[in-house]
Design an enzyme around this catalytic site. Structure first.
Site, PDB file in Angstrom:
ATOM      1  N   TYR A   1       0.845  -1.187   0.000  1.00 47.84           N
ATOM      2  CA  TYR A   1       0.000   0.000   0.000  1.00 47.84           C
ATOM      3  C   TYR A   1       0.884   1.242   0.000  1.00 47.84           C
ATOM      4  O   TYR A   1       1.544   1.564   0.994  1.00 47.84           O
ATOM      5  CB  TYR A   1      -0.923   0.019   1.216  1.00 47.84           C
ATOM      6  CG  TYR A   1      -1.897  -1.131   1.299  1.00 47.84           C
ATOM      7  CD1 TYR A   1      -2.231  -1.885   0.183  1.00 47.84           C
ATOM      8  CD2 TYR A   1      -2.497  -1.465   2.510  1.00 47.84           C
ATOM      9  CE1 TYR A   1      -3.128  -2.941   0.267  1.00 47.84           C
ATOM     10  CE2 TYR A   1      -3.406  -2.515   2.605  1.00 47.84           C
ATOM     11  CZ  TYR A   1      -3.702  -3.249   1.487  1.00 47.84           C
ATOM     12  OH  TYR A   1      -4.593  -4.294   1.586  1.00 47.84           O
TER      13      TYR A   1
ATOM     14  N   HIS B   1      -0.149 -12.050   0.974  1.00 47.69           N
ATOM     15  CA  HIS B   1      -1.069 -11.258   0.149  1.00 47.69           C
ATOM     16  C   HIS B   1      -1.523 -12.035  -1.087  1.00 47.69           C
ATOM     17  O   HIS B   1      -2.690 -12.003  -1.459  1.00 47.69           O
ATOM     18  CB  HIS B   1      -0.385  -9.955  -0.257  1.00 47.69           C
ATOM     19  CG  HIS B   1      -1.314  -8.788  -0.307  1.00 47.69           C
ATOM     20  ND1 HIS B   1      -0.901  -7.498  -0.101  1.00 47.69           N
ATOM     21  CD2 HIS B   1      -2.651  -8.707  -0.521  1.00 47.69           C
ATOM     22  CE1 HIS B   1      -1.939  -6.677  -0.204  1.00 47.69           C
ATOM     23  NE2 HIS B   1      -3.007  -7.394  -0.460  1.00 47.69           N
TER      24      HIS B   1
ATOM     25  N   PRO C   1     -16.262  -4.744   3.820  1.00 50.70           N
ATOM     26  CA  PRO C   1     -17.614  -5.063   4.309  1.00 50.70           C
ATOM     27  C   PRO C   1     -18.636  -3.979   3.977  1.00 50.70           C
ATOM     28  O   PRO C   1     -19.847  -4.219   4.113  1.00 50.70           O
ATOM     29  CB  PRO C   1     -17.410  -5.195   5.824  1.00 50.70           C
ATOM     30  CG  PRO C   1     -16.259  -4.279   6.106  1.00 50.70           C
ATOM     31  CD  PRO C   1     -15.335  -4.443   4.930  1.00 50.70           C
ATOM     32  N   LEU C   2     -18.153  -2.807   3.547  1.00 49.58           N
ATOM     33  CA  LEU C   2     -19.057  -1.721   3.142  1.00 49.58           C
ATOM     34  C   LEU C   2     -19.106  -1.570   1.625  1.00 49.58           C
ATOM     35  O   LEU C   2     -19.538  -0.533   1.111  1.00 49.58           O
ATOM     36  CB  LEU C   2     -18.631  -0.409   3.812  1.00 49.58           C
ATOM     37  CG  LEU C   2     -18.723  -0.415   5.339  1.00 49.58           C
ATOM     38  CD1 LEU C   2     -18.208   0.900   5.914  1.00 49.58           C
ATOM     39  CD2 LEU C   2     -20.153  -0.682   5.808  1.00 49.58           C
ATOM     40  N   GLY C   3     -18.656  -2.601   0.901  1.00 53.25           N
ATOM     41  CA  GLY C   3     -18.751  -2.569  -0.550  1.00 53.25           C
ATOM     42  C   GLY C   3     -18.041  -1.384  -1.171  1.00 53.25           C
ATOM     43  O   GLY C   3     -18.606  -0.685  -2.020  1.00 53.25           O
TER      44      GLY C   3
ATOM     45  N   GLY D   1     -17.501   1.387  -0.024  1.00 57.49           N
ATOM     46  CA  GLY D   1     -18.212   2.614   0.292  1.00 57.49           C
ATOM     47  C   GLY D   1     -19.637   2.665  -0.196  1.00 57.49           C
ATOM     48  O   GLY D   1     -20.431   3.494   0.266  1.00 57.49           O
ATOM     49  N   PHE D   2     -20.014   1.777  -1.103  1.00 56.77           N
ATOM     50  CA  PHE D   2     -21.358   1.839  -1.682  1.00 56.77           C
ATOM     51  C   PHE D   2     -22.450   1.643  -0.642  1.00 56.77           C
ATOM     52  O   PHE D   2     -23.483   2.317  -0.658  1.00 56.77           O
ATOM     53  CB  PHE D   2     -21.508   0.803  -2.797  1.00 56.77           C
ATOM     54  CG  PHE D   2     -22.860   0.834  -3.461  1.00 56.77           C
ATOM     55  CD1 PHE D   2     -23.141   1.771  -4.434  1.00 56.77           C
ATOM     56  CD2 PHE D   2     -23.866  -0.056  -3.086  1.00 56.77           C
ATOM     57  CE1 PHE D   2     -24.403   1.826  -5.023  1.00 56.77           C
ATOM     58  CE2 PHE D   2     -25.117  -0.010  -3.670  1.00 56.77           C
ATOM     59  CZ  PHE D   2     -25.390   0.935  -4.653  1.00 56.77           C
TER      60      PHE D   2
END
Length: 335
Positions: free
Chosen positions: A58, A124, A219-221, A223-224
């Protein structure tokens, strides 16, 4: 915050983790500010979050450097998870599982993170040119040497199977079976959310049956599922969502029923007046998939880190879970 256990080694972490990648890579480059990200890490720790997930790729490297700075004086409060096995080049990413590289990568991560030990060291990606047992064996040596406490496997980025969701993680499970014979797998990290539930078919049960923790990535797609993204709003050129098939204006509009469903459940739990959001419902759904599951939502803002952490307090009812299960599947290619 509620605590959950990763693997047979009994490592305990807060029920909700923090993904650090957005702080310095892949999302909205103009919004990546060191001071804001440092504040987000500190806010998460104050809210009871312990598991902080990063990787050497990252940035590359800058995310670990940032986390090392953030943990000065607070290292004892954190469970640090990082990854090795991917090299970022000029416009490409390649796997490297050679044992000599793994040893060098670990030492470099320890220096950047300013710590004596990595709590969870994850592979990874498996290198197709190196037998996975050799890579895993080198990682196990790091545990023996005291540089690493436990090992994990990262299956984020696995492409959708042409045969269907039930076969999506077949290759991953075969590799996990092989390395499990060499040294225990404490945690598996893979995507799991309301709009990407494929891990429920085989990978999550595999982990549960063997006492292996499951880190739910995205888990929040991306941000969607927060309900804060506007279809057609656009993304910065470097943002991975700018090239993602599910984030075209058409597909974002088509998938709004998922957000609407999460919002209805949030309203039953008091909604905005009680501080209950669609994002928290999405995270609570992930938490409800098993006591071995720890969602790792990524953010670079302290406000969202605290909101995400509070999802651990939200207990969904059987009615809530049934309503979420009845929502239409997400539309649009995931590849």
């Amino acid at each position: 915050m509620e605590r959950r256990t990763l693997g047979a080694t009994g490592l305990e972490v807060g029920a909700v983790g923090l993904g650090c990648m957005p702080m310095s890579w892949a999302y909205s480059a103009s919004q990546q500010r060191g001071d804001r990200s440092l504040g987000a890490v500190h806010a998460a720790l104050d809210a009871g979050v312990t598991l902080l997930d990063t990787a050497d790729m990252y940035g590359p490297f800058t995310n670990e450097l940032l986390l090392g700075r953030a943990l000065r004086g607070r290292r004892a409060e954190a469970f640090v998870a990082t990854k090795c096995g991917l090299l970022v080049g000029d416009g490409h990413i390649v796997a490297n599982g050679r044992p000599s590289y793994v040893r060098r990568a670990c030492d470099a991560s320890l220096r950047r993170l300013q710590t004596d030990v990595i709590d969870l060291y994850q592979l990874h990606r498996a290198d197709p040119e190196v037998p996975v047992e050799e890579t895993w064996g080198a990682m196990a040596e790091l545990v023996t040497a005291g540089k690493v406490r436990a090992l994990g496997w990262c299956a984020v980025g696995v492409r959708r199977s042409r045969r269907g969701a039930s076969d999506l993680y077949d290759g991953t499970i075969r590799q996990l079976e092989r390395v499990q014979q060499e040294f225990p797998v404490s945690a598996v990290q893979a995507e799991l959310s309301v709009w990407a539930p494929e891990a429920l078919a085989r990978l999550l049960p595999w982990c549960a049956a063997r006492g292996v923790g499951f880190l739910a990535a995205m888990p929040l797609g991306n941000g969607f599922l927060t309900g804060t993204l506007t279809p057609g709003g656009g993304f910065e050129p470097e943002d991975l969502r700018a090239r993602h098939p599910r984030f075209t204006a058409e597909m974002m509009a088509a998938n709004q029923p998922l957000v609407a469903g999460l919002r209805r459940v949030a309203e039953r739990h008091g909604g905005e007046a009680a501080g209950t959001t669609p994002a928290q419902v999405a995270l609570a759904w992930t938490l409800a998939q098993g006591r071995h599951v720890v969602p790792v939502p990524g953010t670079k803002r302290g406000r969202w880190a605290v909101e995400n952490a509070r999802a651990a307090r939200l207990a969904l009812t059987a009615r809530d879970l049934a309503e979420i299960a009845a929502l239409p599947p997400a539309r649009g290619s995931w590849d």
